[in-house]
Design an enzyme around this catalytic site. Structure first.
Site, short mmCIF file in Angstrom:
data_model
loop_
_atom_site.label_atom_id
_atom_site.label_comp_id
_atom_site.label_asym_id
_atom_site.label_seq_id
_atom_site.Cartn_x
_atom_site.Cartn_y
_atom_site.Cartn_z
N ILE A 11 0.86 -1.19 0.00
CA ILE A 11 0.00 0.00 0.00
C ILE A 11 0.89 1.23 0.00
O ILE A 11 1.70 1.42 0.92
CB ILE A 11 -0.91 0.04 1.25
CG1 ILE A 11 -1.74 -1.24 1.35
CG2 ILE A 11 -1.81 1.27 1.22
CD1 ILE A 11 -2.56 -1.36 2.63
N ASP A 65 9.76 8.46 -0.15
CA ASP A 65 8.95 9.26 -1.07
C ASP A 65 8.75 8.40 -2.31
O ASP A 65 9.72 7.83 -2.83
CB ASP A 65 9.74 10.55 -1.41
CG ASP A 65 8.93 11.53 -2.23
OD1 ASP A 65 8.19 11.10 -3.13
OD2 ASP A 65 9.05 12.74 -1.98
N ASN A 88 -2.05 4.21 -3.91
CA ASN A 88 -2.90 5.19 -3.24
C ASN A 88 -2.25 6.54 -2.98
O ASN A 88 -2.93 7.55 -2.91
CB ASN A 88 -3.37 4.53 -1.92
CG ASN A 88 -3.96 5.51 -0.94
OD1 ASN A 88 -5.09 5.95 -1.12
ND2 ASN A 88 -3.20 5.86 0.09
N TYR A 154 -4.93 18.87 -10.39
CA TYR A 154 -5.40 17.66 -9.71
C TYR A 154 -6.35 16.87 -10.63
O TYR A 154 -6.21 15.65 -10.77
CB TYR A 154 -6.08 18.01 -8.38
CG TYR A 154 -6.52 16.80 -7.60
CD1 TYR A 154 -5.58 15.92 -7.06
CD2 TYR A 154 -7.87 16.50 -7.42
CE1 TYR A 154 -5.97 14.78 -6.36
CE2 TYR A 154 -8.27 15.37 -6.71
CZ TYR A 154 -7.32 14.51 -6.19
OH TYR A 154 -7.72 13.39 -5.49
N LYS A 158 -5.82 13.07 -12.15
CA LYS A 158 -6.72 11.92 -11.92
C LYS A 158 -7.38 11.45 -13.22
O LYS A 158 -7.69 10.27 -13.39
CB LYS A 158 -7.76 12.27 -10.85
CG LYS A 158 -7.14 12.45 -9.45
CD LYS A 158 -6.45 11.18 -8.93
CE LYS A 158 -5.91 11.33 -7.54
NZ LYS A 158 -5.23 10.12 -7.03
N VAL A 187 -13.76 12.51 0.95
CA VAL A 187 -13.45 11.58 2.03
C VAL A 187 -12.68 12.40 3.08
O VAL A 187 -11.71 13.08 2.73
CB VAL A 187 -12.54 10.43 1.55
CG1 VAL A 187 -12.38 9.38 2.64
CG2 VAL A 187 -13.06 9.82 0.26
#
Ligand code: NAP
Length: 255
Positions: A11, A65, A88, A154, A158, A187
């Protein structure tokens, strides 16, 4: 046996928010975990939290990083076989219109959300295809489908994730490797605090007087994707808070 038991899951961005919740949810189901983020103490907290409830979990911490080329050297050398990649780590910086942004700063968003994320898939996909086994979930966003003012970089990042996921999904069909994405709306995590350069008040205002999605909600949805039988791929889950009608339309209780 539970389908995720004894799987090795990596992850990125596991020190907070969605990644942290996903680490816990996968530990609950018996996965061995490789957790990556820059903040060592936060990763250690996550490991402690997991071991308190699931003491048998094997948790490896990689303090890096995701833009650091040494990470990929280490992954190839010591962590080359994984079953699940939760891709993620990501961020947004600022809500300024594009012309007012600091372009150098925005490069961090592009390199983290796009280059590093794609590099992670490039690191693990060949092995998964060779073994004919593996699952990848890329963290996209509703910003990967729609656009809004103050989100040019952003949203672009995405949109890139979404196009990438769909292309690779198509390329890998029939190989028993599932390439999926999840696209959440609001979120409540550290996302807004990071976006507003540490301004907690500005971050709190984003989620005020509405019920945002929680990181646990998203982690449970990702587990649902992973728990499907092998012949089923959930290409994508798009999800928003019930109070959020569109990326920039939120119904607040007192407004
Ligand atoms: P978060 O709480 O800020 O978590 C972001 C995670 O990414 C942290 O663990 C952070 O760890 C890590 N990270 C950031 N840059 C990194 C780097 N260069 N190298 C390594 N790790 C890095 O935010 P979140 O909401 O959980 O975000 C997770 C993902 O969900 C992101 O891709 C985000 O775009 C996406 N998403 C979030 C929302 C939302 O509303 N929150 C909605 C849609 C999509 P360190 O700081 O310790 O490195």
């Amino acid at each position: 046996m539970h389908p995720l038991k004894e799987k090795i899951a990596l992850i990125t961005g596991a020190s907070s928010g969605i990644g942290r919740s996903m680490a816990y949810q996968l530990a609950m189901r018996g996965c061995e975990l490789i957790l990556i983020a820059r903040r060592k103490e936060k990763l250690q907290e996550v490991r402690l939290e997991i071991l308190k409830d699931y003491p048998l979990t094997v948790v490896h911490l990689l303090v890096y990083d995701v833009n650091d080329p040494n990470l990929y050297i280490e992954l190839k050398k010591n962590w080359s076989k994984i079953d699940i990649l939760i891709n993620n780590a990501g961020l947004a910086l600022g809500r300024d219109k594009f012309e007012a942004t600091n372009f150098d700063e925005q490069m961090q968003v592009l390199s983290t959300n796009i280059t590093a994320s794609f590099k992670m898939v490039h690191t693990y996909l060949p092995g998964m295809l060779e073994r004919e086994s593996g699952d990848i979930i890329n963290l996209c966003s509703v910003a990967g489908h729609l656009t809004y003012q103050g989100g040019a970089i952003y949203c672009a990042s995405k949109h890139a994730v979404s196009a990438f996921t769909k292309s690779v999904r198509e390329e890998t069909a029939g190989r028993n490797v599932r390439v999926m994405q999840i696209s959440p709306g609001m979120v409540e995590t550290e996302f807004s605090k990071v976006r507003f350069h540490g301004d907690q008040k500005a971050a709190d205002a984003v989620y005020s007087n509405m019920n945002p999605i929680t990181p646990d909600d998203i982690a449970r949805m990702m587990v649902f994707m992973l728990e499907q039988p092998r012949h089923v791929t959930i290409d994508e889950i798009i999800t928003m808070a019930t109070d959020q009608g569109a990326p920039t339309y939120v119904v607040r209780r007192n407004s």
